[in-house]
Motif scaffolding. Sequence first.
Motif, PDB file in Angstrom:
ATOM      1  N   SER A   3       1.248  -1.389  -0.106  1.00 41.17           N
ATOM      2  CA  SER A   3       0.095   0.260  -0.176  1.00 41.17           C
ATOM      3  C   SER A   3       0.859   1.315   0.129  1.00 41.17           C
ATOM      4  O   SER A   3       1.615   1.512   1.285  1.00 41.17           O
ATOM      5  N   HIS A   4       0.504   2.113  -0.770  1.00 43.28           N
ATOM      6  CA  HIS A   4       0.653   3.654  -0.332  1.00 43.28           C
ATOM      7  C   HIS A   4       0.203   5.317  -0.952  1.00 43.28           C
ATOM      8  O   HIS A   4      -0.646   4.679  -1.553  1.00 43.28           O
ATOM      9  N   THR A   5       0.849   5.663  -0.405  1.00 43.08           N
ATOM     10  CA  THR A   5       0.581   6.479  -0.024  1.00 43.08           C
ATOM     11  C   THR A   5       0.115   7.652  -1.533  1.00 43.08           C
ATOM     12  O   THR A   5      -1.774   8.475  -1.936  1.00 43.08           O
ATOM     13  N   GLY A   6       0.620   7.453  -2.330  1.00 46.09           N
ATOM     14  CA  GLY A   6       0.174   8.197  -3.732  1.00 46.09           C
ATOM     15  C   GLY A   6       1.611   9.364  -3.556  1.00 46.09           C
ATOM     16  O   GLY A   6       1.781   9.647  -2.989  1.00 46.09           O
ATOM     17  N   LYS A   7       1.635  10.110  -4.275  1.00 43.13           N
ATOM     18  CA  LYS A   7       1.530  11.406  -4.588  1.00 43.13           C
ATOM     19  C   LYS A   7       0.955  12.178  -4.087  1.00 43.13           C
ATOM     20  O   LYS A   7       2.160  13.244  -4.544  1.00 43.13           O
TER      21      LYS A   7
ATOM     22  N   GLY B 131      -6.948   3.824  -6.688  1.00 45.64           N
ATOM     23  CA  GLY B 131      -6.257   4.165  -6.495  1.00 45.64           C
ATOM     24  C   GLY B 131      -5.192   2.955  -8.042  1.00 45.64           C
ATOM     25  O   GLY B 131      -3.837   3.819  -8.741  1.00 45.64           O
ATOM     26  N   LEU B 132      -4.601   2.070  -7.514  1.00 48.88           N
ATOM     27  CA  LEU B 132      -4.431   1.653  -9.012  1.00 48.88           C
ATOM     28  C   LEU B 132      -5.254   1.354 -10.467  1.00 48.88           C
ATOM     29  O   LEU B 132      -4.831   1.757 -11.199  1.00 48.88           O
ATOM     30  N   SER B 133      -6.499   0.604 -10.239  1.00 47.22           N
ATOM     31  CA  SER B 133      -7.061   0.378 -11.411  1.00 47.22           C
ATOM     32  C   SER B 133      -7.989   2.499 -12.169  1.00 47.22           C
ATOM     33  O   SER B 133      -8.144   1.970 -13.573  1.00 47.22           O
TER      34      SER B 133
ATOM     35  N   LEU C  74       2.534  -1.364  -8.509  1.00 51.28           N
ATOM     36  CA  LEU C  74       2.709  -0.151  -7.992  1.00 51.28           C
ATOM     37  C   LEU C  74       3.609   1.508  -8.747  1.00 51.28           C
ATOM     38  O   LEU C  74       3.482   2.395  -9.167  1.00 51.28           O
ATOM     39  N   LYS C  75       4.448   1.095  -9.844  1.00 52.46           N
ATOM     40  CA  LYS C  75       5.810   1.532  -9.789  1.00 52.46           C
ATOM     41  C   LYS C  75       5.015   2.024 -11.761  1.00 52.46           C
ATOM     42  O   LYS C  75       5.191   3.769 -11.511  1.00 52.46           O
ATOM     43  N   GLN C  76       4.059   1.251 -12.439  1.00 56.60           N
ATOM     44  CA  GLN C  76       2.908   2.216 -13.475  1.00 56.60           C
ATOM     45  C   GLN C  76       2.468   3.222 -12.587  1.00 56.60           C
ATOM     46  O   GLN C  76       1.793   4.281 -13.294  1.00 56.60           O
ATOM     47  N   THR C  77       2.239   3.342 -11.962  1.00 55.50           N
ATOM     48  CA  THR C  77       0.812   3.490 -11.193  1.00 55.50           C
ATOM     49  C   THR C  77       1.720   4.996 -10.080  1.00 55.50           C
ATOM     50  O   THR C  77       1.314   6.575 -10.495  1.00 55.50           O
ATOM     51  N   LEU C  78       2.569   5.315 -10.269  1.00 52.63           N
ATOM     52  CA  LEU C  78       3.563   6.658  -9.231  1.00 52.63           C
ATOM     53  C   LEU C  78       4.199   6.888 -10.816  1.00 52.63           C
ATOM     54  O   LEU C  78       3.900   7.918 -10.705  1.00 52.63           O
TER      55      LEU C  78
ATOM     56  N   VAL D 199      -2.745   4.012  -3.313  1.00 53.72           N
ATOM     57  CA  VAL D 199      -2.803   2.630  -3.826  1.00 53.72           C
ATOM     58  C   VAL D 199      -2.048   1.611  -2.996  1.00 53.72           C
ATOM     59  O   VAL D 199      -1.440   1.625  -2.221  1.00 53.72           O
ATOM     60  N   THR D 200      -3.588   0.838  -2.930  1.00 50.62           N
ATOM     61  CA  THR D 200      -3.342  -0.437  -2.426  1.00 50.62           C
ATOM     62  C   THR D 200      -3.590  -1.849  -3.340  1.00 50.62           C
ATOM     63  O   THR D 200      -4.215  -1.901  -4.055  1.00 50.62           O
TER      64      THR D 200
END
Length: 414
Positions: free
Chosen positions: A11-15, A192-194, A220-224, A232-233
């Motif tokens: 899981s990531h907070t995002g940007k 956050g991913l989809s 996750l890298k693609q999302t960032l 993003v989880t």
Amino acid sequence: MVFQGSSAAISHTGKVRSNNQDSGYAGSNLFVVADGMGGHAGGDVASSMAVTRLEELDHPFTSTSEAERALRDAVADAAAALIDTVAVRPELAGMGTTVSALLMVDDYAVIAHIGDSRIYLYRDGTLTQITTDHTFVQRLVDSGRITPEEARYHPRRSVLMRVLGDMDPNPELDTFIMPTQPGDRWLLCSDGLSGVVDDPHTAKALAAGLAPGRTADNLLKQTLDGGAPDNVTIVIVDIGGQHPMFSGTATVVGSASTPLGVEVPSTPAKPSRTGWLHPNRQAANEPTHFEPAAEFLEELIEEDRRRAKRRRIGWIAGLIVVLGLLAAAAFGAYQWTQTRYFVGADEDTVVIYRGIQQNIGPLSLSEPYEDTGIPLDDLPEFARATVESTITAASLDDARRIVTTISETAGGGG
């Protein structure tokens, strides 16, 4: 029977967001993603409480029907807990969370879902979305009002129609049972991913055959790289396969991974000052998910009708403008042709024409301007052939000079 396979959760907070309101869980039999909403603290609390309650189901079940009932009861208990929490801390009113849960029972996956987090199945080279988003735009897609591609960019794409919240003690939960098989890859994710990585790129990452942890890192890298405007989880579950079997230690990520995630703050968190240098930061941290009442749904549908009407009017106006520009360009081009001249022939005489020696379909771009009266029969064979194939002139005066030259040869025809 204990699940046989491997899994990973991150899981990531995002940007853009300042805190992580998502929670995720990957255990021995149970896998969950919850996307919280409702302000700076409310979303943390809601998703943490949901995952904490569902964690109690992470054990073998004797039947899929028993597991399905347990999921329904656990989600109802979580809803009651949210309601009780808001009674104690009214400042958290309006908090809620999505829940997408996968409970493995022998060769079956028991699924529970509410909200817009998603569960996908990657099997035999094909990625399939198993759950249906409980969103306003999904209703528009289902009714044929918009396309799935339009839904990705719709201004109301974050409006939830069903959610696990603090207002409904009996949330409308989707549950169903699906057979699974060795080689299957299950993906649970928050929007956050989809909402950032499309299905073809997601399928490509799952098809690479990397271990669940590395696959999740790749997604996750693609999302960032795509900006990651939301938390993003990602939870990935492999059935059997070449990677090491599950170790037995559950992985908890996001706000549920710390006890602080389920504590209710005694006072509301104060919004941070963003200053004029960062006008978008505060807006980005405002709640983006809502659970509208039934009458609000009708209002949204009517608003969408108005948007569609405005869009049609815009397209029509744009088309009229384009057609007008094309017509103006065509008229200007035609006017230019009427400043040009050439020498040619009609049936029996030499004629000066105005225009150019071309036609557009049935439309002629030239017309006789001056009949010289010089018979074609009086011209030498070469001069006659030249006139019949037309002679371009730089101007009307130039055309008349050409005619004078031709008339001097008249009488030599043969």
